[in-house]
Design a protein around this motif. Structure first.
Motif, PDB file in Angstrom:
ATOM      1  N   ILE A 102      87.681  31.145  50.011  1.00 50.97           N
ATOM      2  CA  ILE A 102      87.927  30.293  51.200  1.00 50.97           C
ATOM      3  C   ILE A 102      88.979  30.990  51.795  1.00 50.97           C
ATOM      4  N   SER A 103      90.185  31.571  51.287  1.00 47.93           N
ATOM      5  CA  SER A 103      91.305  32.242  51.665  1.00 47.93           C
ATOM      6  C   SER A 103      91.036  33.811  52.106  1.00 47.93           C
ATOM      7  N   GLY A 104      90.242  34.262  51.519  1.00 51.07           N
ATOM      8  CA  GLY A 104      89.832  35.656  51.763  1.00 51.07           C
ATOM      9  C   GLY A 104      90.752  36.657  50.876  1.00 51.07           C
ATOM     10  N   VAL A 105      91.252  36.002  49.847  1.00 49.16           N
ATOM     11  CA  VAL A 105      92.207  37.074  49.069  1.00 49.16           C
ATOM     12  C   VAL A 105      91.684  37.399  47.756  1.00 49.16           C
ATOM     13  N   SER A 106      92.501  38.274  46.901  1.00 44.98           N
ATOM     14  CA  SER A 106      92.072  38.458  45.669  1.00 44.98           C
ATOM     15  C   SER A 106      92.349  37.181  44.736  1.00 44.98           C
ATOM     16  N   VAL A 107      91.654  37.348  43.631  1.00 46.26           N
ATOM     17  CA  VAL A 107      91.901  36.232  42.495  1.00 46.26           C
ATOM     18  C   VAL A 107      93.369  36.601  42.131  1.00 46.26           C
ATOM     19  N   GLU A 108      93.739  37.788  42.090  1.00 47.95           N
ATOM     20  CA  GLU A 108      95.349  38.262  41.561  1.00 47.95           C
ATOM     21  C   GLU A 108      96.353  37.426  42.317  1.00 47.95           C
ATOM     22  N   GLU A 109      95.838  37.571  43.868  1.00 43.90           N
ATOM     23  CA  GLU A 109      96.916  36.902  44.601  1.00 43.90           C
ATOM     24  C   GLU A 109      96.787  35.398  44.699  1.00 43.90           C
ATOM     25  N   ALA A 110      95.526  34.651  44.585  1.00 39.64           N
ATOM     26  CA  ALA A 110      95.474  33.325  44.388  1.00 39.64           C
ATOM     27  C   ALA A 110      96.230  33.102  43.122  1.00 39.64           C
ATOM     28  N   ILE A 111      96.029  33.548  41.920  1.00 44.83           N
ATOM     29  CA  ILE A 111      96.726  32.971  40.981  1.00 44.83           C
ATOM     30  C   ILE A 111      98.444  33.281  41.103  1.00 44.83           C
ATOM     31  N   THR A 112      98.814  34.458  41.620  1.00 42.90           N
ATOM     32  CA  THR A 112     100.162  34.429  41.914  1.00 42.90           C
ATOM     33  C   THR A 112     100.882  33.413  42.659  1.00 42.90           C
ATOM     34  N   ARG A 113     100.072  33.315  43.723  1.00 44.97           N
ATOM     35  CA  ARG A 113     100.546  32.177  44.555  1.00 44.97           C
ATOM     36  C   ARG A 113     100.608  30.734  44.108  1.00 44.97           C
ATOM     37  N   ILE A 114      99.469  30.308  43.371  1.00 45.37           N
ATOM     38  CA  ILE A 114      99.499  28.935  42.788  1.00 45.37           C
ATOM     39  C   ILE A 114     100.548  28.707  41.684  1.00 45.37           C
ATOM     40  N   HIS A 115     100.794  29.774  41.071  1.00 43.46           N
ATOM     41  CA  HIS A 115     101.633  29.849  39.704  1.00 43.46           C
ATOM     42  C   HIS A 115     103.084  29.858  40.308  1.00 43.46           C
ATOM     43  N   ALA A 116     103.520  30.504  41.529  1.00 44.99           N
ATOM     44  CA  ALA A 116     104.645  30.494  42.172  1.00 44.99           C
ATOM     45  C   ALA A 116     104.966  29.094  42.874  1.00 44.99           C
ATOM     46  N   ALA A 117     104.103  28.587  43.270  1.00 41.98           N
ATOM     47  CA  ALA A 117     103.913  27.096  43.738  1.00 41.98           C
ATOM     48  C   ALA A 117     104.276  26.096  42.780  1.00 41.98           C
ATOM     49  N   GLY A 118     103.880  26.386  41.426  1.00 44.99           N
ATOM     50  CA  GLY A 118     104.246  25.297  40.503  1.00 44.99           C
ATOM     51  C   GLY A 118     103.031  24.938  39.510  1.00 44.99           C
ATOM     52  N   LEU A 119     101.973  25.770  39.363  1.00 48.77           N
ATOM     53  CA  LEU A 119     101.092  25.787  38.241  1.00 48.77           C
ATOM     54  C   LEU A 119     101.483  26.242  37.263  1.00 48.77           C
ATOM     55  N   ASP A 120     101.644  25.400  36.214  1.00 50.94           N
ATOM     56  CA  ASP A 120     102.088  26.090  34.868  1.00 50.94           C
ATOM     57  C   ASP A 120     100.859  26.696  33.928  1.00 50.94           C
ATOM     58  N   SER A 121      99.853  26.174  33.965  1.00 51.18           N
ATOM     59  CA  SER A 121      98.784  26.826  33.079  1.00 51.18           C
ATOM     60  C   SER A 121      97.465  26.200  33.704  1.00 51.18           C
ATOM     61  N   PHE A 122      96.436  27.031  33.508  1.00 48.73           N
ATOM     62  CA  PHE A 122      95.110  26.709  33.483  1.00 48.73           C
ATOM     63  C   PHE A 122      94.485  25.919  32.398  1.00 48.73           C
ATOM     64  N   ALA A 123      93.601  24.715  33.130  1.00 49.93           N
ATOM     65  CA  ALA A 123      92.732  24.291  31.881  1.00 49.93           C
ATOM     66  C   ALA A 123      91.597  25.123  32.004  1.00 49.93           C
ATOM     67  N   GLY A 124      90.556  24.847  30.702  1.00 53.72           N
ATOM     68  CA  GLY A 124      89.476  25.550  30.660  1.00 53.72           C
ATOM     69  C   GLY A 124      88.269  25.119  31.382  1.00 53.72           C
ATOM     70  N   ALA A 125      88.414  24.543  32.533  1.00 51.01           N
ATOM     71  CA  ALA A 125      87.465  23.824  33.438  1.00 51.01           C
ATOM     72  C   ALA A 125      86.548  25.085  33.812  1.00 51.01           C
ATOM     73  N   GLY A 126      85.352  24.628  33.994  1.00 47.23           N
ATOM     74  CA  GLY A 126      84.125  25.493  34.655  1.00 47.23           C
ATOM     75  C   GLY A 126      83.793  26.364  33.523  1.00 47.23           C
ATOM     76  N   ALA A 127      84.151  26.430  32.136  1.00 39.29           N
ATOM     77  CA  ALA A 127      83.505  27.387  31.345  1.00 39.29           C
ATOM     78  C   ALA A 127      82.079  26.838  31.187  1.00 39.29           C
ATOM     79  N   GLU A 128      81.837  25.495  31.077  1.00 40.21           N
ATOM     80  CA  GLU A 128      80.632  24.887  30.619  1.00 40.21           C
ATOM     81  C   GLU A 128      79.867  25.778  29.422  1.00 40.21           C
TER      82      GLU A 128
END
Length: 265
Positions: free
Chosen positions: A107-133
């Motif tokens: 949606i934002s037109g960025v790499s997953v590396e950038e997306a993860i880095t940015r939301i981690h910097a904003a406050g995300l501590d860890s990911f859930a296992g969501a979406g593995a199904e």
């Protein structure tokens, strides 16, 4: 030793929107973007109020979960995580998963590396296992044809681990997958874990048959679920914790899971 200790935390799941473009067949939660009657989104004040209630009740963690909303890119998650951390710095934000990362990056037109880095910097501590199904291709295509592949899900988790963001891993049981496919799912997780060590826990849970397109044509028995806990404990020799999913199997089976190899609820 700690081998006889089972752990738990008090967390709150906050569903931020049910609007989703992914239309998974096992899902009873989502509304298509054009379904304005069924679709909803919580505003930030509502989300912060729920965080406040969590803290008052002794909760320590927030699980932010929702749909893949066509308008929500990286900025949406940055804004919300930053607001939660500003008001409640003591809350751990253990949220989302690889599928949401793939979606927000697109949606934002960025790499997953950038997306993860940015939301981690904003406050995300860890990911859930969501979406593995289910990670193997055949059962995944059958139930979640619009989701990223299992290989891609693992690749995104590996990128997150390498950026210092740990995660859990999950497995959705009982949608028509074979025993061989269940084992293949475990193998795929184990191979990534050998490289990264970033999966904190493995959490198998059972498909719920109400109000979705699969309609309960299949289902894992409670015995199969307990057997999977036991097998995972042995097979996932590199994952520290196995978590019992008492939310989907009930309290009694949750208790039993602690005797089958789970050490966390």
């Amino acid at each position: 030793g700690t081998e006889h200790i089972a752990t738990y935390i008090i967390e709150r799941n906050i569903n931020y929107t049910n609007v989703c473009v992914t239309a998974c067949k096992f899902c009873a939660f989502y509304a298509a973007p054009k379904d304005t009657k069924k679709g909803w989104t919580r505003d930030l004040d509502d989300i912060l109020r729920r965080c406040a209630e969590t803290v008052e009740l002794g909760g320590t963690q927030i699980m932010f979960q929702g749909g893949h909303h066509p308008d929500y890119g990286v900025e949406y998650y940055e804004k919300h995580f930053a607001a939660i951390k500003k008001e409640f710095p003591q809350l751990v934000i253990h949220s989302l998963g690889a599928s949401e990362v793939e979606h927000m990056a697109r949606i934002s037109g960025v790499s997953v590396e950038e997306a993860i880095t940015r939301i981690h910097a904003a406050g995300l501590d860890s990911f859930a296992g969501a979406g593995a199904e289910l990670l193997p291709a055949r059962p995944r295509k059958a139930i979640a044809p619009l989701k990223e592949s299992g290989e891609r899900w693992l690749e995104i988790m590996e990128i997150a681990h390498n950026l210092g963001v740990e995660s859990t891993s999950t497995m959705l049981m009982g949608t028509g997958e074979t025993n061989a496919e269940r084992i293949e799912h475990l193998r795929m997780i184990r191979d990534v874990q050998d490289r990264t060590g970033g999966f904190r826990a493995f959490i198998p849970y059972t498909y719920q048959p109400e109000n979705n397109h699969l309609k309960g044509r299949t289902q894992a028995t409670l015995f199969e679920y307990l057997r999977m806990i036991a097998i995972a404990r042995i097979f996932l020799d590199n994952v520290a914790h196995i978590q019992g999913s008492w939310l989907t199997t009930g309290k009694e089976v949750g208790q039993l899971s602690l005797h089958y190899g789970a050490d966390d609820l």
